[in-house]
Design an enzyme around this catalytic site. Structure first.
Site, PDB file in Angstrom:
ATOM      1  N   HIS A  76       6.091 -49.047  -2.406  1.00 21.16           N
ATOM      2  CA  HIS A  76       5.654 -49.169  -1.035  1.00 21.16           C
ATOM      3  C   HIS A  76       4.255 -49.280  -0.866  1.00 21.16           C
ATOM      4  O   HIS A  76       3.566 -48.570  -1.625  1.00 21.16           O
ATOM      5  CB  HIS A  76       6.217 -47.705  -0.437  1.00 21.16           C
ATOM      6  CG  HIS A  76       5.948 -47.704   0.925  1.00 21.16           C
ATOM      7  ND1 HIS A  76       6.730 -48.462   1.799  1.00 21.16           N
ATOM      8  CD2 HIS A  76       4.802 -47.135   1.722  1.00 21.16           C
ATOM      9  CE1 HIS A  76       5.980 -48.197   3.173  1.00 21.16           C
ATOM     10  NE2 HIS A  76       5.154 -47.350   2.915  1.00 21.16           N
ATOM     11  N   ASP A 155      13.825 -40.386  11.635  1.00 13.40           N
ATOM     12  CA  ASP A 155      12.524 -40.574  11.624  1.00 13.40           C
ATOM     13  C   ASP A 155      12.106 -41.654  12.693  1.00 13.40           C
ATOM     14  O   ASP A 155      10.842 -41.467  13.094  1.00 13.40           O
ATOM     15  CB  ASP A 155      12.205 -41.270  10.126  1.00 13.40           C
ATOM     16  CG  ASP A 155      10.678 -41.892   9.917  1.00 13.40           C
ATOM     17  OD1 ASP A 155       9.875 -40.928  10.151  1.00 13.40           O
ATOM     18  OD2 ASP A 155      10.718 -43.125   9.801  1.00 13.40           O
ATOM     19  N   ARG A 162       6.026 -38.918  17.920  1.00 16.46           N
ATOM     20  CA  ARG A 162       4.695 -38.765  17.426  1.00 16.46           C
ATOM     21  C   ARG A 162       3.692 -39.421  18.055  1.00 16.46           C
ATOM     22  O   ARG A 162       2.626 -39.108  18.305  1.00 16.46           O
ATOM     23  CB  ARG A 162       4.807 -38.522  15.811  1.00 16.46           C
ATOM     24  CG  ARG A 162       5.369 -37.545  15.407  1.00 16.46           C
ATOM     25  CD  ARG A 162       5.807 -37.757  13.984  1.00 16.46           C
ATOM     26  NE  ARG A 162       4.721 -38.251  13.052  1.00 16.46           N
ATOM     27  CZ  ARG A 162       4.694 -39.050  11.708  1.00 16.46           C
ATOM     28  NH1 ARG A 162       5.870 -39.507  11.448  1.00 16.46           N
ATOM     29  NH2 ARG A 162       3.499 -39.162  11.329  1.00 16.46           N
ATOM     30  N   SER A 177       7.969 -38.928   6.501  1.00  9.77           N
ATOM     31  CA  SER A 177       8.445 -40.245   6.827  1.00  9.77           C
ATOM     32  C   SER A 177       8.421 -41.295   6.011  1.00  9.77           C
ATOM     33  O   SER A 177       9.553 -42.004   5.843  1.00  9.77           O
ATOM     34  CB  SER A 177       7.644 -40.657   8.229  1.00  9.77           C
ATOM     35  OG  SER A 177       7.746 -41.820   8.707  1.00  9.77           O
ATOM     36  N   LYS A 181      12.323 -42.958   4.198  1.00 14.44           N
ATOM     37  CA  LYS A 181      12.676 -44.441   4.228  1.00 14.44           C
ATOM     38  C   LYS A 181      13.005 -44.962   2.836  1.00 14.44           C
ATOM     39  O   LYS A 181      13.995 -45.765   2.486  1.00 14.44           O
ATOM     40  CB  LYS A 181      11.737 -45.222   4.966  1.00 14.44           C
ATOM     41  CG  LYS A 181      11.772 -44.957   6.479  1.00 14.44           C
ATOM     42  CD  LYS A 181      10.773 -45.734   7.419  1.00 14.44           C
ATOM     43  CE  LYS A 181       9.446 -45.006   7.361  1.00 14.44           C
ATOM     44  NZ  LYS A 181       8.776 -45.009   8.491  1.00 14.44           N
TER      45      LYS A 181
HETATM   46  N1  URA Z   1       4.020 -44.845   8.464  1.00 11.20           N
HETATM   47  C1  URA Z   1       5.467 -44.627   8.596  1.00 11.20           C
HETATM   48  O1  URA Z   1       6.086 -44.999   8.079  1.00 11.20           O
HETATM   49  N2  URA Z   1       5.381 -43.353   8.860  1.00 11.20           N
HETATM   50  C2  URA Z   1       4.374 -42.614   9.543  1.00 11.20           C
HETATM   51  O2  URA Z   1       4.486 -41.487   9.741  1.00 11.20           O
HETATM   52  C3  URA Z   1       3.179 -43.021   9.532  1.00 11.20           C
HETATM   53  C4  URA Z   1       2.992 -44.614   8.972  1.00 11.20           C
END
Ligand code: URA
Ligand code: CA
Length: 426
Positions: A76, A155, A162, A177, A181
């Site tokens: 990632h 999320d 947020r 977060s 994923k």
């Molecule tokens: N990218 C994400 O996937 N989550 C965040 O909280 C910030 C950046």
């Protein structure tokens, strides 16, 4: 909320209660935003971070990759400009029999996502069945499928909240977060490329370090071995910024003829993937193995197989002129003689987006042929009149793009090449 506000540790049950209730709509946004703000100021312990990550994983569907043999290592990147690493890494580690079963989306950005880039290859498509996807990965080690299922709805909801409550920039919230994923999409082990610099989400090296360590600790605490690289994104990576242009750059890199920075980054990230996949004991040993498949043509052959398996015309590898071509190629000459001292990565990315290389909104259409090729990078000498950038456009008037490029490339008496790899976390 009060408990977090007062700096106390939340239990696993309390975190699960909150995430389940928020996902279901039983807990309203105002309570969730109060908690996000409390976390922003009070931080979270390691065990709270691990619990929050797993609660978000369990808030929706998860991808079961157990039908695929071997350790599934996912990579990632926190995002940058002209980042072609995924296109190179998947076939590169695939050539060492490491499976990449990638689920990818389109998203917004300076250029398209991995799927958009690959669609620059005629015929390539990601609409394949799950069975076919699994079968290809088991046989040939690499496949990409479009996103399906409802992954980490908690999320998605939290991130949107947020965004409007000033709580995006919190290390525990960002780390959980991102990790949620990756875990929901089936990763057994994770390699993270945390970017730092003008083109990155984390502008300072200190923030990037903190985020990398936070994510590595979460991964290791929830049973997914995780490593990270902190890499420079003050200037774009490689030379190409654009979809077809980046496919070409990926091909060059798989041949061992790519830009030095991109090559170095894929070897660094790739080495971590090889070690996590248990194909080598040390990073040094892994690197030798990767260099070997670059040199002997196996990585390139793997890329052809990958394209062919998903309907793509693999002859583009030997005939890059068969990739989508832009109508106009326009050079942007240096105004003065000197050394390239600075190149503002995100603004250069926006210049590519102005040409149509990426999406500003979900509805935008991408032009796969257009983009920028950097002719000089930071630290290189340049003579007045020499090209700094070649613009690949499908419109004749690109005054806006030229202005943006001049505004964001500084030529001075001296300049130094930035350090590419700031550090590795293993
Ligand atoms: N990218 C994400 O996937 N989550 C965040 O909280 C910030 C950046
Ligand atoms: Ca690039």
């Amino acid at each position: 909320m009060q408990k977090k506000r007062d700096g106390k540790e939340l239990t696993t049950a309390e975190i699960n209660f909150f995430i389940d209730g928020y996902t279901a709509g039983d807990i309203p946004d105002y309570q969730a935003s109060a908690l996000a703000m409390a976390i922003f100021f009070q931080d979270m312990t390691d065990s709270e971070r691990a619990d929050l990550t797993m609660a978000m994983v369990n808030s929706g569907d998860t991808i079961d990759l157990s039908g695929i043999e071997g350790i599934k290592v996912d990579k990632h990147s926190t995002g940058g400009v002209g980042d072609t690493t995924t296109l190179v890494l998947a076939p590169l580690v695939g050539a060492l029999d490491i499976p990449t079963a990638k689920m990818s989306g389109r998203g917004l950005g300076h250029t398209g996502g991995t799927i958009d880039k690959l669609e620059a290859v005629k015929g390539f498509h990601v609409e394949i069945s799950n069975e076919k996807f699994m079968e290809i990965v088991n046989r040939d080690k690499v496949a990409v499928i479009g996103q399906s299922g409802n992954l980490t709805p908690a999320d998605k909801k939290m991130y949107a909240l947020r965004d409007v409550t000033g709580t995006v920039n919190s290390i525990p919230l960002i780390a959980s977060s991102i990790m949620s994923k990756k875990i929901a999409s089936g990763a057994d082990a994770i390699v993270l490329d945390v970017k730092t610099g003008a083109g990155a989400f984390m502008k300072t090296e200190e923030d990037a370090q903190n985020l990398a360590h936070a994510m590595v600790r979460i991964g290791n605490n929830v049973g997914r071995q995780t490593m990270a690289v902190i890499s420079d994104m003050s200037q774009p990576l490689g030379y190409a910024i654009g979809n077809a242009l980046e496919v070409q750059e990926a091909i060059d890199t798989l041949k061992g003829e790519g830009p030095a920075d991109l090559t170095e980054l894929v070897l660094t990230l790739g080495s971590q993937m090889v070690v996590l996949a248990k194909k080598a004991d040390t990073l040094a040993e892994a690197r030798v193995m990767l260099e070997e498949v670059m040199a002997n043509g196996k990585a390139l052959a793997k890329f052809k197989t990958f394209l062919r398996n998903q309907g793509g015309d693999d002859s583009v590898v030997d005939h890059p002129e068969r990739l989508p071509q832009a109508q106009f190629k326009i050079e942007v000459p240096a105004k003065t003689t000197g050394v390239v001292a600075n190149m503002v990565a995100d603004e250069i990315g926006i210049a590519a987006m102005l040409l149509g290389a990426g999406r500003a909104t979900k509805e935008d259409e991408i032009d796969l042929a257009v983009g920028l090729m950097l002719r000089k990078k930071v630290g290189e000498a340049v003579e007045a009149g020499e090209s700094l950038v070649t613009i690949y456009a499908n419109r004749e008037n690109v005054a806006d793009v030229i202005a943006k490029i001049y505004d964001n490339i500084t030529i001075a008496d001296s300049g130094v090449e930035p350090t590419l790899i700031h550090s590795v976390v293993t």
